[in-house]
Scaffold this active site. Structure first.
Site, PDB file in Angstrom:
ATOM      1  N   LYS A 220       0.748  -1.009   0.078  1.00  0.00           N
ATOM      2  CA  LYS A 220      -0.108  -0.073  -0.038  1.00  0.00           C
ATOM      3  C   LYS A 220       0.879   1.108  -0.051  1.00  0.00           C
ATOM      4  O   LYS A 220       0.547   2.224  -0.824  1.00  0.00           O
ATOM      5  CB  LYS A 220      -0.893   0.006   1.358  1.00  0.00           C
ATOM      6  CG  LYS A 220      -2.142  -0.586   1.376  1.00  0.00           C
ATOM      7  CD  LYS A 220      -2.927  -0.271   2.567  1.00  0.00           C
ATOM      8  CE  LYS A 220      -2.224  -0.451   3.826  1.00  0.00           C
ATOM      9  NZ  LYS A 220      -1.669  -1.560   4.497  1.00  0.00           N
TER      10      LYS A 220
ATOM     11  N   ARG B  22      -9.194   2.335   9.159  1.00  0.00           N
ATOM     12  CA  ARG B  22      -8.982   0.953   9.387  1.00  0.00           C
ATOM     13  C   ARG B  22      -9.927   0.362  10.031  1.00  0.00           C
ATOM     14  O   ARG B  22     -10.150  -0.866  10.519  1.00  0.00           O
ATOM     15  CB  ARG B  22      -7.679   0.690  10.003  1.00  0.00           C
ATOM     16  CG  ARG B  22      -6.487   0.493   9.331  1.00  0.00           C
ATOM     17  CD  ARG B  22      -5.337   0.635   9.986  1.00  0.00           C
ATOM     18  NE  ARG B  22      -4.018  -0.299   9.571  1.00  0.00           N
ATOM     19  CZ  ARG B  22      -3.025   0.128   9.253  1.00  0.00           C
ATOM     20  NH1 ARG B  22      -3.075   1.556   8.866  1.00  0.00           N
ATOM     21  NH2 ARG B  22      -2.090  -0.733   8.756  1.00  0.00           N
TER      22      ARG B  22
ATOM     23  N   ARG C 188      10.811 -10.422   5.060  1.00  0.00           N
ATOM     24  CA  ARG C 188      11.170  -9.133   5.465  1.00  0.00           C
ATOM     25  C   ARG C 188      11.497  -8.981   6.803  1.00  0.00           C
ATOM     26  O   ARG C 188      12.622  -8.318   7.129  1.00  0.00           O
ATOM     27  CB  ARG C 188       9.895  -8.150   5.114  1.00  0.00           C
ATOM     28  CG  ARG C 188      10.524  -6.583   5.007  1.00  0.00           C
ATOM     29  CD  ARG C 188       9.377  -5.771   4.474  1.00  0.00           C
ATOM     30  NE  ARG C 188       8.335  -5.528   5.487  1.00  0.00           N
ATOM     31  CZ  ARG C 188       7.316  -4.671   5.166  1.00  0.00           C
ATOM     32  NH1 ARG C 188       6.924  -4.360   3.912  1.00  0.00           N
ATOM     33  NH2 ARG C 188       6.614  -4.343   6.098  1.00  0.00           N
TER      34      ARG C 188
ATOM     35  N   ARG D 180      12.167  -5.162  11.344  1.00  0.00           N
ATOM     36  CA  ARG D 180      11.544  -4.137  11.628  1.00  0.00           C
ATOM     37  C   ARG D 180      10.757  -4.607  12.944  1.00  0.00           C
ATOM     38  O   ARG D 180      10.332  -5.855  13.297  1.00  0.00           O
ATOM     39  CB  ARG D 180      10.332  -4.010  10.499  1.00  0.00           C
ATOM     40  CG  ARG D 180      10.400  -2.707   9.956  1.00  0.00           C
ATOM     41  CD  ARG D 180       9.303  -2.778   8.763  1.00  0.00           C
ATOM     42  NE  ARG D 180       8.112  -2.504   9.293  1.00  0.00           N
ATOM     43  CZ  ARG D 180       7.099  -2.050   8.565  1.00  0.00           C
ATOM     44  NH1 ARG D 180       7.021  -1.575   7.458  1.00  0.00           N
ATOM     45  NH2 ARG D 180       5.698  -1.788   9.201  1.00  0.00           N
TER      46      ARG D 180
ATOM     47  N   ARG E  91      -1.221  -8.742  13.036  1.00  0.00           N
ATOM     48  CA  ARG E  91      -1.592  -7.706  12.091  1.00  0.00           C
ATOM     49  C   ARG E  91      -2.630  -8.253  11.168  1.00  0.00           C
ATOM     50  O   ARG E  91      -3.560  -7.604  10.666  1.00  0.00           O
ATOM     51  CB  ARG E  91      -0.483  -7.220  11.503  1.00  0.00           C
ATOM     52  CG  ARG E  91       0.276  -5.910  12.295  1.00  0.00           C
ATOM     53  CD  ARG E  91       1.885  -5.816  11.970  1.00  0.00           C
ATOM     54  NE  ARG E  91       1.800  -4.997  10.658  1.00  0.00           N
ATOM     55  CZ  ARG E  91       2.913  -4.951   9.846  1.00  0.00           C
ATOM     56  NH1 ARG E  91       3.924  -5.695  10.289  1.00  0.00           N
ATOM     57  NH2 ARG E  91       2.695  -4.240   8.853  1.00  0.00           N
TER      58      ARG E  91
HETATM   59  P1  AMP Z   1       1.244   1.044   8.477  1.00  0.00           P
HETATM   60  O1  AMP Z   1       2.578   1.462   8.109  1.00  0.00           O
HETATM   61  O2  AMP Z   1      -0.228   1.484   7.659  1.00  0.00           O
HETATM   62  O3  AMP Z   1       1.018  -0.628   8.107  1.00  0.00           O
HETATM   63  O4  AMP Z   1       0.808   1.463   9.918  1.00  0.00           O
HETATM   64  C1  AMP Z   1       1.828   0.899  10.769  1.00  0.00           C
HETATM   65  C2  AMP Z   1       1.115   0.583  12.391  1.00  0.00           C
HETATM   66  O5  AMP Z   1       0.505   2.011  12.614  1.00  0.00           O
HETATM   67  C3  AMP Z   1      -0.064  -0.088  12.279  1.00  0.00           C
HETATM   68  O6  AMP Z   1       0.211  -1.571  12.507  1.00  0.00           O
HETATM   69  C4  AMP Z   1      -0.964   0.441  13.589  1.00  0.00           C
HETATM   70  O7  AMP Z   1      -0.265  -0.051  14.550  1.00  0.00           O
HETATM   71  C5  AMP Z   1      -0.673   1.883  13.284  1.00  0.00           C
HETATM   72  N1  AMP Z   1      -1.840   2.467  12.415  1.00  0.00           N
HETATM   73  C6  AMP Z   1      -1.515   2.990  11.269  1.00  0.00           C
HETATM   74  N2  AMP Z   1      -2.588   3.759  10.627  1.00  0.00           N
HETATM   75  C7  AMP Z   1      -3.435   3.227  11.889  1.00  0.00           C
HETATM   76  C8  AMP Z   1      -4.961   3.482  11.740  1.00  0.00           C
HETATM   77  N3  AMP Z   1      -5.723   3.945  10.798  1.00  0.00           N
HETATM   78  N4  AMP Z   1      -5.648   2.810  12.857  1.00  0.00           N
HETATM   79  C9  AMP Z   1      -4.855   2.386  13.783  1.00  0.00           C
HETATM   80  N5  AMP Z   1      -3.714   2.064  13.869  1.00  0.00           N
HETATM   81  C10 AMP Z   1      -3.136   2.406  12.779  1.00  0.00           C
END
Ligand code: AMP
Length: 190
Positions: free
Chosen positions: A13, A88, A127, A133, A144
């Site tokens: 994404k 989300r 990864r 990470r 996740r």
């Molecule tokens: P991402 O880079 O979009 O995968 O986001 C990394 C992490 O940030 C996620 O695993 C969540 O812990 C947090 N996060 C990002 N966007 C959201 C969201 N819209 N709602 C809740 N947690 C989020």
């Protein structure tokens, strides 16, 4: 142009969001990037969310919604945006609807990047080994994916019902997937 990009963890994404946003000349707004930057800078917000992120959980809606609502008021968001990783949860969908109601604008399309979750878990685990990470160990990768399936995947039906969903196969080279996205959007939006 007001777009969302959704899809399971590991589908790419973030990478696609940057390219698509540049193509349409709007900012890519990633809640994950905003949270990561705050963790890095050790802000109050960063301290609040670092543990949740490391464990693969979702940051509470009140926190996330407030951040997005504020970000959407920045000057660069006036002409449009692409939201990456938001909404989300059902609560976030409702909050975004509320923010949009305050303006004369709606969402133009929701890009759904589709891929087999088994393939993605495999990819994320590889990864994790390579990059180390914090949110990519085997346990958090699985967590996740489960949270995505339970809380986020059902939201696609909401946007499908609104006639906004554009489904794109997320497996392939970065350029290939990017071309699929822009041609699917062009076909939808004309
Ligand atoms: P991402 O880079 O979009 O995968 O986001 C990394 C992490 O940030 C996620 O695993 C969540 O812990 C947090 N996060 C990002 N966007 C959201 C969201 N819209 N709602 C809740 N947690 C989020």
């Amino acid at each position: 142009m007001r777009l969302l990009i959704m899809g399971p963890p590991g589908v790419g994404k973030g990478t696609q969001a940057v390219g698509v946003a540049a193509h349409y000349g709007v900012p890519a707004i990633s809640t994950g990037d905003i949270f990561r930057a705050n963790v890095k800078e050790k802000t109050e917000l960063g301290k609040e969310v670092s543990r949740i992120m490391a464990e693969g959980g979702y940051v509470p809606d009140e926190v996330t919604n407030a951040i997005v609502a504020d970000r959407l008021t920045h000057a660069d968001a006036a002409r449009g945006w692409l939201l990456d990783g938001y909404p989300r949860t059902a609560g976030q969908v409702a909050a975004l609807d509320g923010e949009l109601e305050k303006t004369a604008h709606g969402i133009d399309a929701v890009i759904s990047l589709v891929a087999d979750t088994e393939i993605l878990v495999d990819r994320l685990l590889k990864r994790a080994e390579l990059e180390g990470r914090a949110d990519d160990n085997a346990e958090t990768v699985r967590k996740r994916m489960v949270i995505y399936t339970e809380a986020t995947d059902p939201l696609l039906a909401t946007y499908r019902d609104r006639g906004l969903l554009v489904e794109v196969d997320g497996i392939g080279a970065i350029d290939e997937v990017a071309a699929r996205i822009t041609s699917a959007l062009d076909a939808k939006l004309g």
